[in-house]
Write a protein that holds these residues in place. Structure first.
Motif, short mmCIF file in Angstrom:
data_model
loop_
_atom_site.label_atom_id
_atom_site.label_comp_id
_atom_site.label_asym_id
_atom_site.label_seq_id
_atom_site.Cartn_x
_atom_site.Cartn_y
_atom_site.Cartn_z
N ARG A 121 0.82 -1.21 0.00
CA ARG A 121 0.00 0.00 0.00
C ARG A 121 0.85 1.26 0.00
N LEU A 122 2.07 1.14 0.48
CA LEU A 122 2.98 2.29 0.52
C LEU A 122 3.86 2.39 -0.73
N GLY A 123 3.59 1.53 -1.71
CA GLY A 123 4.27 1.65 -2.99
C GLY A 123 5.42 0.69 -3.22
N PHE A 124 5.65 -0.25 -2.32
CA PHE A 124 6.71 -1.23 -2.51
C PHE A 124 6.22 -2.35 -3.43
N VAL A 125 7.14 -2.87 -4.24
CA VAL A 125 6.82 -3.98 -5.14
C VAL A 125 7.80 -5.12 -4.88
N ARG A 126 7.32 -6.33 -5.09
CA ARG A 126 8.15 -7.52 -4.88
C ARG A 126 9.23 -7.61 -5.95
N THR A 127 10.46 -7.89 -5.52
CA THR A 127 11.55 -8.09 -6.47
C THR A 127 12.25 -9.43 -6.28
N GLY A 128 11.89 -10.17 -5.23
CA GLY A 128 12.54 -11.45 -4.98
C GLY A 128 12.13 -12.03 -3.65
N GLU A 129 12.88 -13.03 -3.21
CA GLU A 129 12.57 -13.70 -1.94
C GLU A 129 13.87 -14.15 -1.29
N ILE A 130 13.89 -14.02 0.02
CA ILE A 130 15.01 -14.49 0.83
C ILE A 130 14.55 -15.71 1.62
N ARG A 240 23.53 -19.59 10.68
CA ARG A 240 22.39 -19.07 9.92
C ARG A 240 22.90 -18.45 8.62
N ILE A 241 22.10 -18.59 7.57
CA ILE A 241 22.37 -17.89 6.32
C ILE A 241 21.04 -17.51 5.70
N ASP A 242 20.92 -16.26 5.24
CA ASP A 242 19.71 -15.77 4.57
C ASP A 242 20.06 -15.62 3.09
N ILE A 243 19.57 -16.54 2.29
CA ILE A 243 20.06 -16.68 0.92
C ILE A 243 19.00 -16.28 -0.09
N ASP A 244 19.46 -15.72 -1.19
CA ASP A 244 18.57 -15.35 -2.29
C ASP A 244 17.98 -16.62 -2.89
N PHE A 245 16.65 -16.73 -2.87
CA PHE A 245 15.99 -17.93 -3.37
C PHE A 245 16.27 -18.15 -4.85
N ASP A 246 16.36 -17.06 -5.62
CA ASP A 246 16.60 -17.18 -7.06
C ASP A 246 18.01 -17.67 -7.39
N SER A 247 18.86 -17.80 -6.40
CA SER A 247 20.22 -18.28 -6.63
C SER A 247 20.25 -19.76 -7.01
N GLY A 248 19.20 -20.48 -6.65
CA GLY A 248 19.17 -21.92 -6.91
C GLY A 248 19.99 -22.74 -5.93
N LEU A 249 20.46 -22.14 -4.84
CA LEU A 249 21.33 -22.84 -3.91
C LEU A 249 20.62 -23.34 -2.66
N THR A 250 19.32 -23.13 -2.56
CA THR A 250 18.65 -23.43 -1.29
C THR A 250 18.72 -24.92 -0.94
N GLU A 251 18.52 -25.80 -1.90
CA GLU A 251 18.60 -27.24 -1.59
C GLU A 251 20.01 -27.63 -1.22
#
Length: 290
Positions: A121-130, A240-251
């Motif tokens: 509602r404040l104008g933010f748009v999704r660009t990815g996922e962690i 702990r690691i917070d990884i970019d989901f689009d990296s393909g490294l999560t598995e």
């Protein structure tokens, strides 16, 4: 930024600037939300930030911080409202105040599922996922690197390269933050390609144990080598690691004993952060700092 002095709304909630004296109350709020931040994690965050607290009857019931990394880039995080005070638009007030003066900026945040609607509602748009992964790190087999590449420890002389790689990968300059993280890290390792710095990763204390991040590399091979090296150094300890989901490294990260426990939506308001083909951010510093 708005609310540098207390501004009381009709329900008795006031917004004012956060100071170091508010850190114990801020830590208590994050603990109430079951967030893992230690007092020293809050101290680091505030050293580089402008912060606000929402106060009612002398008690801190909400927090929000923003970090201005360059003339046109900023990050927002640690938006917390006490469960007892939720539903009173306190989060909206904090966000509105934090966004004041940032109309010409690219503003980055990591949204929880509860906060995503407000940010949209404040104008933010999704660009990815962690994806947040954590657990007891397992001994990690080393990743074979291409000829000419190697991992090596970093020194003070590498700080300019660390700053440049982080700025290229995150899309904003964070010199003071990278300098402090480097000073405090348990280990910082560089990906070297025929004498040229191509990536790096840090292992440092955070929350319940250690965190791996940031991780910057030109491609997945380099990122895996950096992560595996640091996970191996920390084997047997909470990591702990917070990884970019689009990296393909999560598995693959899960094979290191670091299981997925949560996810956050990466959102931006304003111009998209400029990507860099030679440096990609595979793991962030924290969800607040980006």
């Amino acid at each position: 930024m708005a609310a540098t002095t207390a501004a009381v709304i009709s329900d008795g909630v006031a917004l004012r600037a956060m100071t170091a004296a508010d850190l114990p109350a801020a830590h208590a709020l994050s603990t109430e939300m079951r967030w893992p931040h230690r007092p020293v994690d809050w101290e680091l965050a505030l050293r580089h930030a402008e912060g606000l607290v929402a106060e009612r009857d002398g008690q801190v019931v909400g927090t929000g911080l923003r970090w201005r990394w360059g003339p046109q880039q900023a990050t927002i995080g640690l938006i917390i409202v006490s469960p007892a005070c939720q539903g009173r638009r306190i989060g909206h007030r904090l966000m509105t105040a934090l966004l004041e003066g940032l109309d010409d900026c690219s503003v980055l945040l990591q949204a929880t599922s509860d906060g995503r609607g407000l940010y949209e509602r404040l104008g933010f748009v999704r660009t990815g996922e962690i994806r947040q992964h954590q657990g007891i790190a397992l001994p990690a087999p080393l990743i074979a690197l291409s000829p000419g590449r190697r991992l090596r420890p970093t020194t003070e002389a590498d700080l300019p390269a660390l700053r440049a790689l982080d700025a290229a990968a995150r899309g904003m300059p964070r010199v003071a933050l990278i300098d402090e993280l480097f000073r405090d890290a348990d280990a910082t390792v560089m990906l070297d390609d025929d004498g040229h710095a191509r990536g790096f990763a840090m292992l440092r204390r955070f929350g319940r144990g250690h965190a791996i991040g940031p991780v910057v590399a030109p491609e997945a091979e380099g990122a895996q080598a950096l992560i595996a090296h640091l996970a191996g150094l920390n084997a047997g300890r909470f990591t702990r690691i917070d990884i970019d989901f689009d990296s393909g490294l999560t598995e693959w990260v899960e094979s290191l004993g670091l299981l997925r426990v949560d996810a956050a939506t990466t959102m931006v308001r304003g111009a998209p952060l400029a990507p860099n083909a030679d440096a990609r951010l595979y793991a962030i510093v924290t969800q607040a700092l980006g």
